[in-house]
Structures are given as C-alpha cells and as structure tokens.
Motif scaffolding. Structure first.
Motif, mmCIF file in Angstrom:
data_model
loop_
_atom_site.group_PDB
_atom_site.id
_atom_site.type_symbol
_atom_site.label_atom_id
_atom_site.label_comp_id
_atom_site.label_asym_id
_atom_site.label_seq_id
_atom_site.Cartn_x
_atom_site.Cartn_y
_atom_site.Cartn_z
ATOM 1 N N LEU A 27 -1.727 4.478 -5.025
ATOM 2 C CA LEU A 27 -0.915 5.666 -5.245
ATOM 3 C C LEU A 27 -1.766 6.921 -5.369
ATOM 4 C CD1 LEU A 27 1.802 4.271 -7.669
ATOM 5 C CD2 LEU A 27 2.290 5.648 -5.643
ATOM 6 N N ASN A 72 6.977 0.546 3.755
ATOM 7 C CA ASN A 72 6.890 -0.615 2.862
ATOM 8 C C ASN A 72 8.215 -1.350 2.741
ATOM 9 O OD1 ASN A 72 4.206 -0.917 1.898
ATOM 10 N ND2 ASN A 72 4.431 0.944 0.678
ATOM 11 N N ILE A 103 1.361 -0.985 -10.864
ATOM 12 C CA ILE A 103 1.000 0.078 -9.936
ATOM 13 C C ILE A 103 -0.490 0.351 -10.075
ATOM 14 C CG2 ILE A 103 3.262 1.173 -9.814
ATOM 15 C CD1 ILE A 103 2.248 3.257 -11.822
ATOM 16 N N LEU A 123 2.415 -2.046 -6.319
ATOM 17 C CA LEU A 123 2.230 -0.907 -5.425
ATOM 18 C C LEU A 123 0.854 -0.301 -5.691
ATOM 19 C CD1 LEU A 123 3.820 0.617 -3.218
ATOM 20 C CD2 LEU A 123 4.528 2.240 -4.980
ATOM 21 N N SER A 174 8.064 7.409 -2.386
ATOM 22 C CA SER A 174 8.587 6.240 -1.666
ATOM 23 C C SER A 174 8.910 5.084 -2.603
ATOM 24 C CB SER A 174 7.577 5.777 -0.609
ATOM 25 O OG SER A 174 6.361 5.365 -1.219
ATOM 26 N N LEU A 175 8.406 5.140 -3.828
ATOM 27 C CA LEU A 175 8.725 4.106 -4.802
ATOM 28 C C LEU A 175 10.222 4.077 -5.104
ATOM 29 C CD1 LEU A 175 6.598 3.246 -7.900
ATOM 30 C CD2 LEU A 175 9.056 3.508 -8.174
ATOM 31 N N ASP A 229 0.854 -1.185 0.000
ATOM 32 C CA ASP A 229 0.000 0.000 0.000
ATOM 33 C C ASP A 229 0.891 1.237 0.000
ATOM 34 O OD1 ASP A 229 -1.649 2.148 0.607
ATOM 35 O OD2 ASP A 229 -2.665 1.164 2.274
ATOM 36 N N ALA A 230 0.829 2.034 -1.071
ATOM 37 C CA ALA A 230 1.686 3.219 -1.188
ATOM 38 C C ALA A 230 1.458 4.214 -0.068
ATOM 39 C CB ALA A 230 1.447 3.901 -2.541
ATOM 40 N N GLY A 246 4.161 9.266 -3.104
ATOM 41 C CA GLY A 246 4.546 8.515 -4.303
ATOM 42 C C GLY A 246 6.049 8.409 -4.477
#
Length: 309
Positions: free
Chosen positions: A262, A241, A285, A259, A270-271, A234-235, A268
């Motif tokens: 978003l 995560n 995604i 992911l 954090s990707l 979960d974004a 976002g």
C-alpha cells in the motif's frame, strides 16, 4: 509495535493515497468557500477524488448519492463534509476486519496463495515472525516448487526467524511437501504451519488444480485443513485485484485477504470495492518493507490514516 507507532507508519505508508485525497478535498473546500455553496463543480471534484484513488464507479456513485442527500439536508461546511465522507467510507468497510484463525487442535494450517510478485513468501515470514515473537511455535512449508529460488528464499527466512522449513527439491509435488509438513508439525506440537504455494498465472488452470490437490492431500491427515486460506494481493494493481480474487475464489475457499504494498501506490481506495464486492475479511495490510509494517487490518485506523493531514 505500539498502536500509536503503527498509526504513524500507516499514515506514512499511505502517503500517496492520502496526499491525493487531501489535495482533492482542499480543492473542493476552496470551491465551496468561493461559491458560498455547492454546485456541479463540487460534486465533480469529489467524484474525481474517489475515482482517482481507485474506489471504483459503484462505490463512487453510492458515496456521492449519500453525500448529496446529506448535503441537501444539512448544508454542511467543508469540515463537516470531510467528516461525513469518512463516515460513508467507514460504513463500506463495516465488518471487514478478521483475526487469523486458530485451530483447537494444533497445528493451525494456513495455506497462502496468490500470483507471483504479490509478496506471498515475505508475507508468510512477517506473520510467522509475529507469532513466534508472541511465543507461538511456527513451521513453514516450501510448497512453491516451481519458481526459481522460491525454496531458497523461504529457507533463508526460516533461518532468519529461527523456524523450521520443510522442503523438497525443485519440481517436487507441492501436495507431497504439504503432506509431509503437516505430519511433521503434528508430531512436533507446532502451533501454526504456513504453506507457501506457486503463483504462475500463465498456467492458471493447472495452478488451481494444484491448490485443490494440496487441500485434498492435507485432509487425509486433518479433514478440517486448511484452517485458513490467505490470498495475498498487491495494492499496486488496484481494482484488478477483484478479478484476481474472483479467479481464486472460484476454485478454493478464501478465508482472508492480505493487501500488500500500500505504501507504493495512490490506489489505496481500491480496498473499498475489493471488500464491498467480495465480502472477504481483510486480515492484514502491508505499508512497507520491515516486519512491523505488516499489521492486522483495522478499518477505523485505516480511514483515520487516509484522512490524516
């Protein structure tokens, strides 16, 4: 969905992160324009941009170091800065894409894991729907026999998609469900078998042992199974995560990440640390509720959407 249409959905879905980036860059542009140059306030603005988007300290320091070196050499304009920032972030995601595996001898067994609330079951349904729409045959296995209504939820998706769901009663052994489903899928020439699993964090050790058991039991029928193990994240929880992903990778081999959600977060960014630290391909995604809002990940498209105005 066409590429242009999904790009529009991606831009819309990333609104919170995209707006954060755009607003911060606008502020940096004003500083550069007013001062006719670069000073500490410019770098503080860029640092705030990256940290607020949850890109993490390591990514932020690396990007700022590269930008400082580049700016000293080029003396760039605000517009050139945006282009170079996009380039630096794109380099972090180099190699991040990955297609869904396909086994040479059907079925391709896809084990789907993750904690409760990440959207595992919905993700399974969306990917299964994509495969069915393209002419592939799909079967689902209700391996989450612990959570209330998990079996019913997957069965409802199966009815909606017109695909068979293999299930037993609540509390049944998930490995037995997976074993039965694999044999049924082989006997019926199914292309893809998706196996839902439990995600109860409060019994983490038992959960990981359960996943290991599912894998062992599957390999009695097919020594190469599962052919894909997707971790759904979960974004909205941002860099947390990474710890969640490590917990799963310590117990089972994760071949790809999905992911989700978003569209509901400004995290976002954090990707970037997620892929930079783990180097696990981001295969899908999700940027919304509809089936078309889950799409294969493309790093260039993702970066373009983040910087779209």
């Amino acid at each position: 969905m066409t590429k242009d249409r999904f790009f529009s959905r991606l831009v819309s879905g990333l609104t919170k992160t995209r707006t954060l980036i755009s607003d911060n860059l606008d502020s940096v542009d004003m500083i550069i324009g007013n001062r006719k140059g670069w000073d500490d306030e410019v770098w503080e603005g860029l640092e705030e941009l990256l940290l607020t988007a949850d890109a993490g300290l390591a990514i932020t320091e690396k990007v700022l170091e590269n930008l400082r070196r580049w700016a000293k050499k080029h003396g760039p304009s605000p517009e050139e800065l945006r282009g170079e920032l996009k380039k630096q972030l794109g380099a972090i995601l180099e190699g991040a894409e990955g297609e869904l595996s396909k086994n040479g001898a059907p079925p391709t067994v896809v084990l789907v894991v993750g904690v409760n609330g990440t959207g595992k079951t919905t993700t399974i349904a969306k990917i299964a729907g994509r495969i069915a729409a393209s002419g592939g045959s799909v079967m689902l296995a209700a391996g989450d026999t612990f959570r209330d209504a998990a079996i019913e939820q997957l069965q409802q998706w199966g009815d909606r998609l017109g695909v068979e769901v293999i299930a037993q009663k609540q509390g049944a052994d998930p490995a037995a469900v997976a074993f039965d489903a694999l044999n049924h899928a082989r006997n019926n020439g199914v292309t893809y078998l998706f196996i839902d699993t439990a995600g109860r964090l409060h019994t983490k050790h038992n959960l990981m042992e359960e996943l290991k058991k599912i894998k062992r039991v599957l390999q009695r029928t097919d020594p190469t199974a599962p052919h894909e193990t997707l971790l759904v994240l979960d974004a909205g929880i941002g860099q947390n995560n990474i710890a969640q992903a490590r917990a799963f990778t310590e117990s089972i081999d994760i071949s790809g990440i999905v992911l989700t959600k978003l569209d509901g977060t400004a995290k976002g960014g954090s990707l970037f640390p997620l892929y930079d630290e783990l180097k696990i391909p981001i295969k899908f995604i999700g940027v919304g509720e509809s089936a078309d809002d889950l799409q294969p990940f493309d790093s260039d498209t993702f970066i373009d959407a983040l910087f779209s105005v």
